[in-house]
Design an enzyme around this catalytic site. Structure first.
Site, PDB file in Angstrom:
ATOM      1  N   GLU A 127      17.856 -34.168 -13.853  1.00  0.00           N
ATOM      2  CA  GLU A 127      16.892 -33.773 -14.888  1.00  0.00           C
ATOM      3  C   GLU A 127      17.515 -32.960 -16.005  1.00  0.00           C
ATOM      4  OE1 GLU A 127      12.980 -32.764 -13.669  1.00  0.00           O
ATOM      5  OE2 GLU A 127      13.167 -33.834 -11.778  1.00  0.00           O
ATOM      6  N   TYR A 149      11.487 -26.173 -15.189  1.00  0.00           N
ATOM      7  CA  TYR A 149      12.367 -26.429 -14.043  1.00  0.00           C
ATOM      8  C   TYR A 149      13.739 -26.895 -14.505  1.00  0.00           C
ATOM      9  CZ  TYR A 149      14.720 -29.268 -10.570  1.00  0.00           C
ATOM     10  OH  TYR A 149      15.689 -29.824  -9.784  1.00  0.00           O
TER      11      TYR A 149
HETATM   12  P1  TYD Z   1       8.502 -35.755  -8.140  1.00  0.00           P
HETATM   13  O1  TYD Z   1       8.595 -36.120  -6.694  1.00  0.00           O
HETATM   14  O2  TYD Z   1       7.678 -34.560  -8.505  1.00  0.00           O
HETATM   15  O3  TYD Z   1       9.998 -35.631  -8.671  1.00  0.00           O
HETATM   16  P2  TYD Z   1      10.562 -35.445 -10.191  1.00  0.00           P
HETATM   17  O4  TYD Z   1       9.447 -35.053 -11.099  1.00  0.00           O
HETATM   18  O5  TYD Z   1      11.560 -34.385  -9.989  1.00  0.00           O
HETATM   19  O6  TYD Z   1      11.164 -36.779 -10.572  1.00  0.00           O
HETATM   20  O7  TYD Z   1       7.924 -36.985  -8.943  1.00  0.00           O
HETATM   21  C1  TYD Z   1       8.584 -38.219  -8.976  1.00  0.00           C
HETATM   22  C2  TYD Z   1       7.819 -39.112  -9.928  1.00  0.00           C
HETATM   23  O8  TYD Z   1       6.524 -39.362  -9.383  1.00  0.00           O
HETATM   24  C3  TYD Z   1       7.595 -38.470 -11.287  1.00  0.00           C
HETATM   25  O9  TYD Z   1       7.753 -39.459 -12.307  1.00  0.00           O
HETATM   26  C4  TYD Z   1       6.153 -37.999 -11.239  1.00  0.00           C
HETATM   27  C5  TYD Z   1       5.488 -38.993 -10.308  1.00  0.00           C
HETATM   28  N1  TYD Z   1       4.370 -38.432  -9.518  1.00  0.00           N
HETATM   29  C6  TYD Z   1       3.119 -39.089  -9.521  1.00  0.00           C
HETATM   30  O10 TYD Z   1       2.914 -40.133 -10.177  1.00  0.00           O
HETATM   31  N2  TYD Z   1       2.096 -38.539  -8.778  1.00  0.00           N
HETATM   32  C7  TYD Z   1       2.269 -37.384  -8.051  1.00  0.00           C
HETATM   33  O11 TYD Z   1       1.287 -36.921  -7.417  1.00  0.00           O
HETATM   34  C8  TYD Z   1       3.560 -36.740  -8.058  1.00  0.00           C
HETATM   35  C9  TYD Z   1       3.801 -35.478  -7.265  1.00  0.00           C
HETATM   36  C10 TYD Z   1       4.586 -37.307  -8.794  1.00  0.00           C
END
Ligand code: TYD
Length: 337
Positions: A127, A149
């Site tokens: 990221e 973050y």
């Molecule tokens: P996440 O697991 O929070 O990791 P990061 O943001 O570090 O990549 O999320 C992964 C992807 O999934 C991100 O594009 C956001 C999406 N997401 C959803 O669509 N719904 C959710 O409830 C969450 C937590 C994430």
């Protein structure tokens, strides 16, 4: 000869896998785990090694110099994973991210320098580069983080590399893509969607679900960290990624398919503010050192989903008994669903 190493955040998701994996892989290593057991730190992840003769647990905070000085004594290597890691939380309250991720890394680097540590590796994140429509980020590309973050991690990342330049400390950074596997806190998308599907609840897909993420099995990520520790050069960053790219929509569909649940469980909800569209890294530099992922995405996803199905008690205890989790969930999804 035994080598004592400090792992910070060893009770976290990647940290606990690293502790178990490293103890198994290297009979000469003695691991000190420094973890403050914040909301997502959980010693039950380390149940099988808690009495291991080459494992020590030290409860403490990376921001607290006294804790760090005590834990780092006699350690020749530091692998720093202690961090706040959830983007959605950083959008609700960014302050703790700068405290733990940025100030914490500074305190640890200072302690490492004073203690004469030989190698220091920070586990950073993809990221730090931000999003790109096409192509792949290389280590020398400009960093453009977009959330509290990722900004807090970018500061830690560059600070770590600066200690090689300024103080000659053998520091290195790994920038890993989205990691998954057993024991991941159920606020992250794979355990969250899996737990929802197992409970026949809706899977909250942000926005149009076309955001792309690169996925790596936690064991492959741990192997990459140890590989860089052994073979990486001082003051260098290494991307850790795989050929496995997926939209969030496709990810949701695959989880449902594995569990035999209907796609009608997918519910589009309001998007994450500033949601990065696509993360994509080139891992050529790491591969040139001889690292390869061992697992195919589909096989790891099946194994992981199966683990959540067979270990409901672990995540249910968090979802149902943790007041902190409930409060976070209510806040994070308010106005979304
Ligand atoms: P996440 O697991 O929070 O990791 P990061 O943001 O570090 O990549 O999320 C992964 C992807 O999934 C991100 O594009 C956001 C999406 N997401 C959803 O669509 N719904 C959710 O409830 C969450 C937590 C994430």
């Amino acid at each position: 000869m035994r080598e004592k190493v400090l792992v910070t955040g060893g009770a976290g998701f990647i940290g606990s896998h690293l502790v178990r994996f490293w103890l198994k892989e290297d009979p000469s290593v003695v691991i000190v785990n420094l973890d403050k057991l914040a909301y997502s730190g959980d010693l039950s992840r380390l149940e099988e090694v808690k009495s291991h003769p080459r494992y020590e647990f030290y409860k403490g905070d990376v921001c607290e110099p006294r804790d760090v000085e005590e834990a780092i004594k006699g350690c020749s290597t530091v692998v720093h994973l202690a961090a706040e890691t959830h983007v959605d939380r950083s959008l609700l309250n960014g302050e703790v991210f700068f405290q733990t991720n940025t100030i914490g890394t500074y305190c640890l680097l200072e302690a490492a320098r004073k203690a004469g540590v030989q190698k220091f590796l920070l586990v950073s994140t993809d990221e730090v580069y931000g999003s790109r429509k096409t192509g792949f980020f290389k280590e020398m590309d400009r960093l453009s983080p977009t959330s509290p973050y990722s900004v807090s991690k970018t500061a830690a990342d560059l600070l770590t590399l600066s200690y090689a330049h300024t103080y000659g400390l053998h520091t290195m950074v790994t920038r890993g893509s989205n990691t998954f596997g057993p024991y991941q806190y159920p606020e992250k998308v794979i355990p969250l969607f899996t737990a929802k599907a197992l409970s026949d609840e809706k899977l909250p897909l942000y926005g149009d679900g076309r955001q792309v993420r690169n996925w790596i099995d936690v064991e492959d990520h741990c192997r990459a960290i140890l590989h860089v520790l052994k073979k990486g050069k001082k003051g260098e960053a290494y991307n850790v990624s795989t050929p496995f790219y997926l939209t969030n929509l496709e990810l949701a569909r695959r989880i449902l398919r594995i569990l035999g649940k209907p796609v009608s469980l997918i519910q589009r909800v309001k998007d994450r503010p500033g949601h990065d569209r696509r993360y994509a890294l080139s891992s050529r530099k790491l591969r040139a050192l001889g690292w390869r992922e061992r697992f195919r995405f589909e096989e790891s996803l099946r194994r992981t989903v199966r683990w959540y199905r067979e270990n409901k008690a672990w995540w249910k205890a968090i979802k149902e008994k943790s007041a902190e989790f409930k409060e976070y969930y209510a806040k994070a999804y308010a106005g979304r669903v």
